[in-house]
Write a protein that holds these residues in place. Structure first.
Motif, PDB file in Angstrom:
ATOM      1  N   ASP A 117      23.250  18.689   1.343  1.00 30.43           N
ATOM      2  CA  ASP A 117      24.425  19.404   1.860  1.00 30.43           C
ATOM      3  C   ASP A 117      24.098  20.810   2.332  1.00 30.43           C
ATOM      4  O   ASP A 117      24.787  21.346   3.207  1.00 30.43           O
ATOM      5  N   VAL A 118      23.102  21.419   1.739  1.00 29.77           N
ATOM      6  CA  VAL A 118      22.693  22.768   2.115  1.00 29.77           C
ATOM      7  C   VAL A 118      21.183  22.780   2.306  1.00 29.77           C
ATOM      8  O   VAL A 118      20.431  22.418   1.399  1.00 29.77           O
ATOM      9  N   VAL A 119      20.755  23.190   3.494  1.00 27.39           N
ATOM     10  CA  VAL A 119      19.328  23.324   3.786  1.00 27.39           C
ATOM     11  C   VAL A 119      19.092  24.787   4.152  1.00 27.39           C
ATOM     12  O   VAL A 119      19.514  25.242   5.210  1.00 27.39           O
ATOM     13  N   TYR A 120      18.453  25.524   3.260  1.00 26.97           N
ATOM     14  CA  TYR A 120      18.241  26.953   3.480  1.00 26.97           C
ATOM     15  C   TYR A 120      16.795  27.215   3.917  1.00 26.97           C
ATOM     16  O   TYR A 120      15.860  26.511   3.536  1.00 26.97           O
ATOM     17  N   ALA A 121      16.631  28.242   4.736  1.00 29.43           N
ATOM     18  CA  ALA A 121      15.313  28.601   5.255  1.00 29.43           C
ATOM     19  C   ALA A 121      14.651  29.600   4.313  1.00 29.43           C
ATOM     20  O   ALA A 121      15.245  30.616   3.956  1.00 29.43           O
ATOM     21  N   VAL A 122      13.411  29.311   3.914  1.00 33.58           N
ATOM     22  CA  VAL A 122      12.657  30.156   2.989  1.00 33.58           C
ATOM     23  C   VAL A 122      11.600  30.922   3.775  1.00 33.58           C
ATOM     24  O   VAL A 122      10.788  30.326   4.486  1.00 33.58           O
ATOM     25  N   ARG A 123      11.603  32.236   3.636  1.00 32.55           N
ATOM     26  CA  ARG A 123      10.677  33.084   4.394  1.00 32.55           C
ATOM     27  C   ARG A 123       9.309  33.143   3.711  1.00 32.55           C
ATOM     28  O   ARG A 123       9.157  33.731   2.643  1.00 32.55           O
ATOM     29  N   LYS A 124       8.306  32.550   4.358  1.00 33.08           N
ATOM     30  CA  LYS A 124       6.940  32.632   3.840  1.00 33.08           C
ATOM     31  C   LYS A 124       6.305  33.959   4.233  1.00 33.08           C
ATOM     32  O   LYS A 124       5.611  34.592   3.445  1.00 33.08           O
ATOM     33  N   HIS A 125       6.504  34.376   5.470  1.00 35.92           N
ATOM     34  CA  HIS A 125       5.984  35.643   5.975  1.00 35.92           C
ATOM     35  C   HIS A 125       7.109  36.355   6.722  1.00 35.92           C
ATOM     36  O   HIS A 125       7.967  35.718   7.323  1.00 35.92           O
ATOM     37  N   ARG A 126       7.059  37.689   6.693  1.00 32.40           N
ATOM     38  CA  ARG A 126       8.082  38.497   7.370  1.00 32.40           C
ATOM     39  C   ARG A 126       7.369  39.444   8.329  1.00 32.40           C
ATOM     40  O   ARG A 126       6.859  40.492   7.922  1.00 32.40           O
ATOM     41  N   ASP A 127       7.325  39.069   9.591  1.00 28.74           N
ATOM     42  CA  ASP A 127       6.635  39.884  10.588  1.00 28.74           C
ATOM     43  C   ASP A 127       7.524  41.040  11.052  1.00 28.74           C
ATOM     44  O   ASP A 127       8.750  40.940  11.064  1.00 28.74           O
ATOM     45  N   GLY A 128       6.867  42.133  11.457  1.00 26.27           N
ATOM     46  CA  GLY A 128       7.587  43.258  12.040  1.00 26.27           C
ATOM     47  C   GLY A 128       8.395  44.078  11.061  1.00 26.27           C
ATOM     48  O   GLY A 128       9.264  44.843  11.471  1.00 26.27           O
ATOM     49  N   GLU A 129       8.146  43.940   9.755  1.00 27.38           N
ATOM     50  CA  GLU A 129       8.877  44.704   8.754  1.00 27.38           C
ATOM     51  C   GLU A 129       7.921  45.585   7.961  1.00 27.38           C
ATOM     52  O   GLU A 129       6.746  45.236   7.779  1.00 27.38           O
ATOM     53  N   THR A 130       8.402  46.709   7.490  1.00 28.20           N
ATOM     54  CA  THR A 130       7.570  47.644   6.743  1.00 28.20           C
ATOM     55  C   THR A 130       7.219  47.077   5.370  1.00 28.20           C
ATOM     56  O   THR A 130       7.917  46.200   4.837  1.00 28.20           O
ATOM     57  N   ILE A 131       6.147  47.596   4.796  1.00 28.74           N
ATOM     58  CA  ILE A 131       5.744  47.172   3.454  1.00 28.74           C
ATOM     59  C   ILE A 131       6.850  47.498   2.458  1.00 28.74           C
ATOM     60  O   ILE A 131       7.136  46.718   1.541  1.00 28.74           O
ATOM     61  N   PHE A 132       7.503  48.655   2.651  1.00 31.12           N
ATOM     62  CA  PHE A 132       8.591  49.046   1.755  1.00 31.12           C
ATOM     63  C   PHE A 132       9.703  48.004   1.744  1.00 31.12           C
ATOM     64  O   PHE A 132      10.177  47.593   0.679  1.00 31.12           O
ATOM     65  N   LYS A 133      10.105  47.542   2.934  1.00 29.57           N
ATOM     66  CA  LYS A 133      11.190  46.563   3.001  1.00 29.57           C
ATOM     67  C   LYS A 133      10.760  45.229   2.401  1.00 29.57           C
ATOM     68  O   LYS A 133      11.537  44.563   1.710  1.00 29.57           O
ATOM     69  N   LYS A 134       9.509  44.817   2.651  1.00 29.36           N
ATOM     70  CA  LYS A 134       9.029  43.548   2.096  1.00 29.36           C
ATOM     71  C   LYS A 134       9.004  43.595   0.572  1.00 29.36           C
ATOM     72  O   LYS A 134       9.434  42.652  -0.102  1.00 29.36           O
ATOM     73  N   VAL A 135       8.504  44.711   0.016  1.00 32.30           N
ATOM     74  CA  VAL A 135       8.399  44.830  -1.438  1.00 32.30           C
ATOM     75  C   VAL A 135       9.781  44.900  -2.076  1.00 32.30           C
ATOM     76  O   VAL A 135      10.067  44.197  -3.063  1.00 32.30           O
ATOM     77  N   THR A 136      10.668  45.731  -1.525  1.00 28.16           N
ATOM     78  CA  THR A 136      12.006  45.870  -2.108  1.00 28.16           C
ATOM     79  C   THR A 136      12.797  44.562  -2.002  1.00 28.16           C
ATOM     80  O   THR A 136      13.544  44.209  -2.921  1.00 28.16           O
ATOM     81  N   ALA A 137      12.641  43.836  -0.899  1.00 28.99           N
ATOM     82  CA  ALA A 137      13.332  42.555  -0.751  1.00 28.99           C
ATOM     83  C   ALA A 137      12.834  41.553  -1.782  1.00 28.99           C
ATOM     84  O   ALA A 137      13.619  40.832  -2.403  1.00 28.99           O
ATOM     85  N   SER A 138      11.505  41.508  -1.982  1.00 22.28           N
ATOM     86  CA  SER A 138      10.932  40.587  -2.964  1.00 22.28           C
ATOM     87  C   SER A 138      11.423  40.911  -4.372  1.00 22.28           C
ATOM     88  O   SER A 138      11.800  40.016  -5.141  1.00 22.28           O
ATOM     89  N   VAL A 139      11.446  42.216  -4.704  1.00 21.90           N
ATOM     90  CA  VAL A 139      11.914  42.623  -6.036  1.00 21.90           C
ATOM     91  C   VAL A 139      13.385  42.279  -6.212  1.00 21.90           C
ATOM     92  O   VAL A 139      13.808  41.778  -7.265  1.00 21.90           O
ATOM     93  N   PHE A 140      14.195  42.529  -5.162  1.00 22.10           N
ATOM     94  CA  PHE A 140      15.629  42.264  -5.260  1.00 22.10           C
ATOM     95  C   PHE A 140      15.914  40.789  -5.531  1.00 22.10           C
ATOM     96  O   PHE A 140      16.711  40.458  -6.412  1.00 22.10           O
ATOM     97  N   TYR A 141      15.284  39.886  -4.770  1.00 23.66           N
ATOM     98  CA  TYR A 141      15.558  38.460  -4.939  1.00 23.66           C
ATOM     99  C   TYR A 141      15.177  37.986  -6.335  1.00 23.66           C
ATOM    100  O   TYR A 141      15.888  37.169  -6.944  1.00 23.66           O
ATOM    101  N   ARG A 142      14.094  38.493  -6.865  1.00 23.05           N
ATOM    102  CA  ARG A 142      13.668  38.065  -8.195  1.00 23.05           C
ATOM    103  C   ARG A 142      14.515  38.709  -9.295  1.00 23.05           C
ATOM    104  O   ARG A 142      14.806  38.068 -10.314  1.00 23.05           O
ATOM    105  N   LEU A 143      14.927  39.941  -9.078  1.00 19.72           N
ATOM    106  CA  LEU A 143      15.849  40.582 -10.024  1.00 19.72           C
ATOM    107  C   LEU A 143      17.186  39.858 -10.032  1.00 19.72           C
ATOM    108  O   LEU A 143      17.786  39.632 -11.096  1.00 19.72           O
ATOM    109  N   LEU A 144      17.665  39.476  -8.846  1.00 18.85           N
ATOM    110  CA  LEU A 144      18.938  38.761  -8.752  1.00 18.85           C
ATOM    111  C   LEU A 144      18.854  37.416  -9.463  1.00 18.85           C
ATOM    112  O   LEU A 144      19.786  37.005 -10.162  1.00 18.85           O
ATOM    113  N   ARG A 145      17.735  36.743  -9.297  1.00 14.03           N
ATOM    114  CA  ARG A 145      17.564  35.438  -9.958  1.00 14.03           C
ATOM    115  C   ARG A 145      17.559  35.597 -11.474  1.00 14.03           C
ATOM    116  O   ARG A 145      18.102  34.767 -12.191  1.00 14.03           O
ATOM    117  N   PHE A 146      16.932  36.681 -11.944  1.00 17.62           N
ATOM    118  CA  PHE A 146      16.897  36.937 -13.388  1.00 17.62           C
ATOM    119  C   PHE A 146      18.277  37.315 -13.924  1.00 17.62           C
ATOM    120  O   PHE A 146      18.663  36.926 -15.024  1.00 17.62           O
TER     121      PHE A 146
END
Length: 324
Positions: A117-146
Motif C-alpha cells: 500500500d505504501v512504497v517509500y523511496a530510501v535515499r542511499k546517496h544525497r548529491d549536491g548537499e552539504t556535509i552539515f545537512k547530510k549529517v544533521t538529516a541522518s541524526v534526525f531520522y535516527r533520533l526520531l526512530r528512537f
C-alpha cells in the motif's frame, strides 16, 4: 479526467525554473506506464511565475491540474492540499525540483502491484548537499526512530507511492502541525522501501533553510513522541539528586567548620536549577502551543484558484475535505 489511475502530486514554491523540466520528464515516464494519469501541481503562495506556468502547462496538457493556495501555508499543508485534490487509485507524492526522479516510478509501481500500500523511496546517496545537512538529516531520522513508538523509516522523505485506501486513512487525520511521513507510518498497511540515489536540485536554491529544517524536526518529534516531556522529568530528578548530595557536602563542611564564604557555588546551583526549570517550561510550552493550534479547529488551508479540474473532481475534493 475523473477516475484517473495514477495521480502525481507535487508541491510548488518558487519553482518557475524547474516546472517545465519536471513536467517533461514526469509526462514521459507516466506515458510509458500506459495508465490514465493526472499531474496535480499545488502553488504554495509563490512570489515568482510558478502559478502562471502551471496555467500554461494545464492549457497545453489536459493531464495537468493546478491549485493555488491563498498564501504560503508550508510544504506539508501544500502536499495535503494536493492529496485532497488527487482522484487516482494510486497516488505519487514528489517534489518539483527533480530531486525525486520520476524515473523511479515504474519500480515503485511494480512494488504496489505486488500488494504493497505504501512504497517509500530510501535515499542511499544525497548529491549536491552539504556535509552539515547530510549529517544533521541522518541524526534526525535516527533520533526520531528512537524517540517514537512507531517505525518511521530512516533516510526517507515524502517521495512515495500510496494506495487510495492508505491515502484516505491519512486524509482523515486533520492535525495542524503535520508530519506526513510519520502519519503514513502511523496508519500502517503493508509498506516497503525502494532505494535510490537522490540527485541535486535541477535549478534554483533549496526551500528548506536551517530555520525550516529545525521547525520540521520539531513537528516530527512532538507529533509522535512524548520523550521531550519525559526528559523534563529525568532532568528534574537528576537535578534533585545532585542538589541532595551537594546539601550533604554543605552540611559536612558546616560540621567541620570548613565552610568558605563566597558566591561561586551558590551561583552555579542557581544557574543549574534555573536552566533545568526553563528547559522544562519550554518543552511544556511547545506542547501547549500545539494543543492551542488544534483546539481552534481552523481549516488547514484556503485555495485561491483551481485550474484543469472537472466539476465532479472539484466536488469530490471538497467533499473529502468536509468529511475529513
Amino acid at each position: 479526467m475523473s477516475g484517473c489511475y495514477i495521480s502525481a502530486v507535487l508541491p510548488v514554491y518558487n519553482e518557475e525554473e524547474n516546472l517545465p523540466a519536471v513536467h517533461k520528464r514526469l509526462t514521459k515516464v507516466l506515458g510509458k506506464v500506459g495508465k490514465p494519469y493526472e499531474i496535480v501541481l499545488v502553488d504554495d503562495g509563490s512570489s515568482d511565475r510558478s502559478m502562471e506556468i502551471i496555467r500554461e502547462l494545464s492549457a497545453a496538457d489536459p493531464h495537468v491540474k493546478g491549485v493555488s493556495l491563498s498564501r504560503n501555508f508550508g510544504h506539508q499543508i501544500c502536499l495535503t492540499c494536493g492529496l485532497d485534490h488527487a482522484s487516482g487509485e494510486v497516488i505519487v507524492m514528489m517534489d518539483s525540483d527533480l530531486q525525486d526522479p520520476p524515473e523511479l516510478l515504474p519500480r515503485m509501481l511494480k512494488r504496489y502491484e505486488e500488494g504493497y500500500d505504501v512504497v517509500y523511496a530510501v535515499r542511499k546517496h544525497r548529491d549536491g548537499e552539504t556535509i552539515f545537512k547530510k549529517v544533521t538529516a541522518s541524526v534526525f531520522y535516527r533520533l526520531l526512530r528512537f524517540a517514537t513508538n512507531i517505525e518511521i523509516p530512516v533516510d526517507t522523505g515524502d517521495f512515495r507511492l500510496i494506495s487510495r485506501r492508505a491515502l484516505d486513512s491519512v486524509l482523515s487525520l486533520r492535525e495542524r502541525n503535520r508530519f506526513l511521513r510519520g502519519l503514513f507510518s502511523w496508519v500502517g498497511f503493508k509498506q516497503i522501501g525502494v532505494a535510490y540515489n537522490r540527485p541535486a536540485r535541477y535549478k534554483g536554491e533549496t526551500k528548506y533553510p536551517l530555520r525550516k529544517m529545525l521547525k520540521f524536526a520539531m513537528d516530527g518529534i512532538t507529533s509522535f513522541s512524548t520523550i521531550p516531556l519525559q526528559a523534563g522529568i529525568w532532568l528534574g530528578f537528576g537535578a534533585a539528586v545532585l542538589g541532595f548530595f551537594y546539601a550533604i557536602k554543605v552540611f559536612v563542611d558546616w560540621v567541620q567548620d570548613s565552610t568558605v564564604a563566597g558566591w561561586a557555588s551558590l551561583a552555579i546551583l542557581v544557574l543549574f536549577f534555573g536552566g533545568v526549570q526553563l528547559i522544562t517550561l519550554g518543552v511544556l510550552g511547545e506542547y501547549v502551543g500545539r494543543i492551542f493550534d488544534e483546539v481552534k479547529q481552523r481549516p488547514l488551508y484556503f485555495t485561491r484558484e483551481e485550474v484543469g479540474f472537472e466539476e465532479d473532481e472539484l466536488a469530490s475534493a471538497h467533499k473529502r475535505r468536509r468529511i475529513n
